[in-house]
Design a protein around this motif. Sequence first.
Motif, mmCIF file in Angstrom:
data_model
loop_
_atom_site.group_PDB
_atom_site.id
_atom_site.type_symbol
_atom_site.label_atom_id
_atom_site.label_comp_id
_atom_site.label_asym_id
_atom_site.label_seq_id
_atom_site.Cartn_x
_atom_site.Cartn_y
_atom_site.Cartn_z
ATOM 1 N N ASP A 141 -2.673 11.010 20.471
ATOM 2 C CA ASP A 141 -2.109 9.775 21.008
ATOM 3 C C ASP A 141 -1.884 8.719 19.930
ATOM 4 O O ASP A 141 -1.822 7.526 20.221
ATOM 5 C CB ASP A 141 -2.994 9.218 22.126
ATOM 6 N N ASP B 294 -12.034 3.468 22.004
ATOM 7 C CA ASP B 294 -12.380 4.669 22.769
ATOM 8 C C ASP B 294 -13.876 4.737 23.068
ATOM 9 O O ASP B 294 -14.278 5.272 24.107
ATOM 10 C CB ASP B 294 -11.917 5.931 22.041
ATOM 11 N N TYR C 78 -11.051 7.650 28.033
ATOM 12 C CA TYR C 78 -10.484 8.453 26.947
ATOM 13 C C TYR C 78 -10.976 9.896 26.907
ATOM 14 O O TYR C 78 -10.275 10.763 26.379
ATOM 15 C CB TYR C 78 -10.731 7.779 25.598
ATOM 16 N N TYR C 79 -12.157 10.179 27.416
ATOM 17 C CA TYR C 79 -12.720 11.518 27.241
ATOM 18 C C TYR C 79 -13.164 12.211 28.530
ATOM 19 O O TYR C 79 -13.088 13.431 28.613
ATOM 20 C CB TYR C 79 -13.929 11.467 26.290
ATOM 21 N N ALA D 226 -4.147 18.480 19.993
ATOM 22 C CA ALA D 226 -5.370 17.744 20.311
ATOM 23 C C ALA D 226 -5.804 17.012 19.051
ATOM 24 O O ALA D 226 -5.369 17.344 17.939
ATOM 25 C CB ALA D 226 -6.463 18.710 20.748
ATOM 26 N N ARG E 207 -9.311 14.821 22.300
ATOM 27 C CA ARG E 207 -8.367 14.278 23.274
ATOM 28 C C ARG E 207 -6.943 14.599 22.814
ATOM 29 O O ARG E 207 -6.710 14.938 21.653
ATOM 30 C CB ARG E 207 -8.559 12.786 23.479
ATOM 31 N N ASN F 33 -9.111 16.396 27.868
ATOM 32 C CA ASN F 33 -9.953 15.690 26.912
ATOM 33 C C ASN F 33 -11.412 15.982 27.239
ATOM 34 O O ASN F 33 -11.738 16.338 28.370
ATOM 35 C CB ASN F 33 -9.716 14.178 26.986
ATOM 36 N N ASN F 34 -12.280 15.793 26.240
ATOM 37 C CA ASN F 34 -13.700 16.014 26.488
ATOM 38 C C ASN F 34 -14.520 15.337 25.396
ATOM 39 O O ASN F 34 -13.998 15.009 24.327
ATOM 40 C CB ASN F 34 -14.026 17.511 26.519
ATOM 41 N N PRO G 44 -9.584 12.368 31.702
ATOM 42 C CA PRO G 44 -8.414 13.228 31.445
ATOM 43 C C PRO G 44 -8.812 14.707 31.359
ATOM 44 O O PRO G 44 -9.765 15.077 30.666
ATOM 45 C CB PRO G 44 -7.886 12.726 30.097
ATOM 46 N N LYS H 119 1.278 15.041 22.569
ATOM 47 C CA LYS H 119 0.072 15.158 23.393
ATOM 48 C C LYS H 119 0.035 16.486 24.142
ATOM 49 O O LYS H 119 -1.022 16.913 24.577
ATOM 50 C CB LYS H 119 -0.055 13.971 24.353
#
Length: 168
Positions: free
Chosen positions: A76, A41, A48-49, A92, A73, A55-56, A52, A88
Amino acid sequence: MEYIIREIQNNSKEIENVKKFLYTQIKNEYGIGPTFKYHYDIENLVKYYILPEKNNFYISLDGNRIIGTGGIRAYDLNFDFFKDQYTKENTASIWRLMVDKNYRRCGIAHKLVSTIEEFAKDSKYSQIYLHTHRYLESGLPFWKSCGYKITLEEDDYDETTHMIKEII
């Protein structure tokens, strides 16, 4: 001490600086260098962040210096013991919460977690999962102080402890 917390920008220079910070922290805390199996990641922060919607990734800055990080995220992972418990859609997961050792015990990690939890609520997650390791001196006490509950303690080489927090 004055510091700010903000979302990471989709900017190659900033992303490289975040990677350098993370790998320095990982080397200091775990004694290992970049290992794609565990750090995929980090090598793909945008995937990954940043891209999406639910996600952050956050950074804490003292001036222009990165002093802390934290990512969130959609869950997963595929642990058999949590099959059908976390999805998902409703869960989180927190990743890469790290604070430079020279800035610890100043409230930065708590502020990062608070920021991450607000994002999770706004993103309609009902719970947040994380795992930590019992050999990390302040890992469990910190997460417990944030209201996370132990769901499973593994007897593995990493002394992994899984935790959850309801956020509704």
